[in-house]
Scaffold this motif. Structure first.
Motif, PDB file in Angstrom:
ATOM      1  N   ASP A  82      -8.597  -2.810   1.904  1.00  0.00           N
ATOM      2  CA  ASP A  82      -8.264  -1.405   2.117  1.00  0.00           C
ATOM      3  C   ASP A  82      -8.739  -0.510   0.976  1.00  0.00           C
ATOM      4  OD1 ASP A  82      -7.127   1.099   2.502  1.00  0.00           O
ATOM      5  OD2 ASP A  82      -5.157   0.375   3.071  1.00  0.00           O
ATOM      6  N   CYS A  95       0.834  -1.211   0.000  1.00  0.00           N
ATOM      7  CA  CYS A  95       0.000   0.000   0.000  1.00  0.00           C
ATOM      8  C   CYS A  95       0.866   1.257   0.000  1.00  0.00           C
ATOM      9  CB  CYS A  95      -0.865  -0.036   1.261  1.00  0.00           C
ATOM     10  SG  CYS A  95      -2.011   1.352   1.416  1.00  0.00           S
ATOM     11  N   HIS A 142      -1.031  -4.779   5.660  1.00  0.00           N
ATOM     12  CA  HIS A 142      -2.355  -4.631   6.276  1.00  0.00           C
ATOM     13  C   HIS A 142      -3.471  -4.940   5.279  1.00  0.00           C
ATOM     14  CE1 HIS A 142      -1.158  -0.654   4.687  1.00  0.00           C
ATOM     15  NE2 HIS A 142      -2.398  -0.629   4.273  1.00  0.00           N
ATOM     16  N   GLU A 143      -3.098  -5.379   4.074  1.00  0.00           N
ATOM     17  CA  GLU A 143      -4.129  -5.679   3.059  1.00  0.00           C
ATOM     18  C   GLU A 143      -4.033  -7.169   2.746  1.00  0.00           C
ATOM     19  OE1 GLU A 143      -3.935  -2.939  -0.225  1.00  0.00           O
ATOM     20  OE2 GLU A 143      -3.666  -1.215   1.099  1.00  0.00           O
ATOM     21  N   SER A 157       0.418   3.516   1.927  1.00  0.00           N
ATOM     22  CA  SER A 157       0.649   3.777   3.354  1.00  0.00           C
ATOM     23  C   SER A 157       1.923   3.088   3.842  1.00  0.00           C
ATOM     24  CB  SER A 157      -0.533   3.269   4.189  1.00  0.00           C
ATOM     25  OG  SER A 157      -1.712   3.949   3.850  1.00  0.00           O
TER      26      SER A 157
HETATM   27 ZN   LIG Z   1      -3.407   0.104   2.647  1.00  0.00          ZN
END
Ligand SMILES: [Zn+2]
Ligand SMILES: NC(=O)c1ccc[n+]([C@@H]2O[C@H](COP(=O)([O-])OP(=O)(O)OC[C@H]3O[C@@H](n4cnc5c(N)ncnc54)[C@H](O)[C@@H]3O)[C@@H](O)[C@H]2O)c1
Length: 380
Positions: free
Chosen positions: A158, A38, A59-60, A40
């Protein structure tokens, strides 16, 4: 198992670590089939956060459940699931109200938890072969078995919900015009959500040719911010200001040179480009402190915006992390029914052996790297 480790600015590596195990009766363990990288993650990758060496990013995440704790009632071994990037307990006041991005029960002293992210709690990321999912019944969304729609479903963790949320924050209604700043994965998903939801015109601002081309391909009007002032370009093409604007860039926005950071530039521009009483959605990330910022006040997390103009125009705005769970079930069903295919944004699907190279190229936004899906356990 193999996991992607943060080592320090611009340095990640793949290392052997212990596989996670059930630590609480409500946990499950997921064998990760796909974990996306990501934008992020790049804030951490570039050393622009307090992330420490050893953190496993990711986190994805989606995959197949290999083990469930004794308290898990809705899931079983073999289920195919995608996990919202938010870790949430499903029982605090914010979760009760659907605001799972601000759960107060998973990250002491803070509202919000996530996998593999600095300051978001002790949850290791899924850019690894296995991941532990706390409060599994609440934090897993089940998917049809098999391998169909894998790339689309991965984006439910996400960016598809986050892009959609950008429009919700802006107060978007069908028929309105929208300007989306940033044609990274989040911006493209916000633009795509505008198309799906019946926007009259969607303008997408960036300067990376492949990203602008992707926006044009789904029916948006590309705006290159290096060519001339994007606000003027949009107002001219739209015959006036737009109804809604989305900031899908965040605090590492760059100025017209394309290389010098100017953290407030997009906020300034969305205030300018939106009609009086319109709305602004700001899913792009801003941080409470940024020692690497280009000016003294931004270092302290104080971003200068024309608040007087915002007041004069009676604009409203919404911001913050996306409450993924509020949308992911419905967006999953749009994918299953064939009405949405967000995977058009995916540019690369790679194994762990290519992860380090993928970070480098995605970070430099070269060779068309837009959205990278990692396959930590090899091909599906
Ligand atoms: Zn993300
Ligand atoms: N709110 C949430 O829940 C949430 C979730 C995911 C990501 N994010 C944030 O959303 C932002 C975008 O994520 P992404 O994955 O698309 O990142 P990304 O870095 O791939 O995309 C950002 C894009 O913005 C462009 N850009 C830079 N300056 C610009 C400017 N002045 N005008 C227009 N475009 C400009 C860049 O060229 C790039 O294409 C990041 O800040 C990320 O942290 C927020």
């Amino acid at each position: 198992m193999k996991a992607l480790h943060y080592e320090g600015p611009f340095k990640v590596s793949v290392k052997e670590v212990d596989a996670p195990s059930i630590a609480h009766p409500d946990d499950c363990i997921v064998k990760v089939t796909t974990a996306a990288i990501c934008g992020s993650d790049l804030h951490m990758y570039q050393g622009r956060t307090a992330a420490e060496a050893g953190l496993v990013f990711g986190h994805e995440n989606m995959g197949i459940i290999t083990e469930v704790g004794s308290g898990v009632t809705l899931l079983k071994k073999g289920d195919r699931v995608v996990m919202p990037f938010n870790v949430a307990d499903g029982r605090c006041r914010n979760c009760e109200e659907g605001k799972t991005a601000f759960c107060t029960g998973v990250n002491p002293g803070f509202a919000g938890g996530a996998y593999g992210y600095v300051a978001m709690g002790p949850y290791q990321g899924g850019q690894a072969q296995f991941i532990r999912v706390p409060y599994a019944d609440f934090n897993c969304l089940t998917l049809p078995p098999g391998i169909e729609h894998e790339a689309d479903f991965a984006l439910l963790a996400d960016i598809f919900p986050t892009g959609w949320h950008g429009l919700v924050l802006a107060g978007f209604k069908p028929g309105e015009s929208v300007a989306v700043f940033g044609a990274g994965p989040v911006g493209l998903m916000a633009a795509y959500s505008g198309i799906i939801r019946g926007a009259s015109n969607v303008y997408v601002v960036d300067t990376v040719p492949e990203r602008l081309a992707a926006a044009e391909k789904i029916g948006c009007i590309p705006i290159d911010f290096k060519a001339s002032d994007p606000v003027e370009q949009i107002i001219q093409k739209n015959g006036g200001m737009v109804d809604r604007a989305v900031d899908a860039v965040g605090y590492q926005a760059v100025d017209a040179s394309g290389s010098k950071e100017k953290p407030n530039i997009v906020l300034e521009q969305i205030i300018k480009v939106t009609r009086p009483t319109g709305g602004l959605g700001i899913p792009g990330l801003y941080v409470p402190a940024d020692p690497g910022a280009p000016d003294a006040q931004s270092k302290e997390g104080n971003i200068l915006i024309p608040f007087g103009k915002l007041f004069e125009k009676g604009l409203h705005l919404g911001t913050g992390q996306c409450n993924v769970k509020a949308y992911s079930r419905y967006l999953r069903d749009l994918i299953i029914s064939g009405r949405a295919k967000p995977s058009f944004v995916v540019s690369h699907e790679v194994g762990m052996d290519e992860a380090v190279n993928a970070y480098d190229k995605f970070d430099r936004r070269i060779d068309g790297y837009t959205k990278v899906l990692l396959r930590p356990n090899g091909p599906l």
